[in-house]
Design an enzyme around this catalytic site. Structure first.
Site, short mmCIF file in Angstrom:
data_model
loop_
_atom_site.label_atom_id
_atom_site.label_comp_id
_atom_site.label_asym_id
_atom_site.label_seq_id
_atom_site.Cartn_x
_atom_site.Cartn_y
_atom_site.Cartn_z
N VAL A 69 41.37 93.80 19.16
CA VAL A 69 40.91 92.43 18.99
C VAL A 69 41.02 91.88 17.53
O VAL A 69 40.43 92.94 16.69
CB VAL A 69 39.66 91.82 19.64
CG1 VAL A 69 39.24 90.55 19.47
CG2 VAL A 69 39.75 92.08 21.25
N THR A 92 33.67 93.34 18.80
CA THR A 92 35.02 92.77 19.56
C THR A 92 35.39 94.16 20.32
O THR A 92 35.20 95.27 19.62
CB THR A 92 35.82 92.47 18.49
OG1 THR A 92 36.12 93.34 17.37
CG2 THR A 92 35.62 91.14 18.16
N ASP A 93 36.30 94.13 21.14
CA ASP A 93 37.04 95.23 21.93
C ASP A 93 38.05 95.83 21.14
O ASP A 93 38.72 95.01 20.02
CB ASP A 93 37.44 94.79 23.17
CG ASP A 93 36.28 94.45 24.25
OD1 ASP A 93 35.20 95.09 24.24
OD2 ASP A 93 36.54 93.69 25.09
N ALA A 94 38.69 96.82 21.38
CA ALA A 94 39.91 97.62 20.70
C ALA A 94 40.92 96.73 20.67
O ALA A 94 41.45 95.97 21.77
CB ALA A 94 40.34 98.81 21.61
#
Length: 100
Positions: A55, A51-53
């Protein structure tokens, strides 16, 4: 060697995403630190995705290998005691070696 599957819930707003990154807090990095604290082993946590920052996740799945003999039902409690409240281990299961 045991193969442990974790089901993880987290609020990612204060993290740089799932994957460990130099000098940034990540979900993977925090859980690997907690695993080391309860087992004394440096384990690599393999996530089912990244997951991205910022999330969040309700049921992220990951696994790691350990020689620890901690009872499987106690692993979530032990890890949660070492993690920030924004990361929760919801479940732990022992899986066949081939599980990834």
């Amino acid at each position: 060697m045991r193969n442990i599957k974790l089901t993880i819930e987290y609020d990612g707003k204060n993290y740089a995403g799932w994957q460990t990154q130099p000098e940034k807090e990540s979900i993977q990095g925090e859980i690997e630190r907690a695993i080391w604290e309860i087992t004394g082993e440096k384990a690599e946590l393999f996530g089912s995705g990244r997951t991205d920052a910022g999330v969040h996740a309700l049921a992220q799945v990951a696994n790691f290998h350990t020689n620890s003999n901690i009872e499987i039902s106690k692993i979530p409690y032990a890890l949660n005691a070492k993690l920030k409240k924004s990361i929760v281990i919801k479940n732990a299961e022992e899986m066949p070696e081939r599980f990834h």
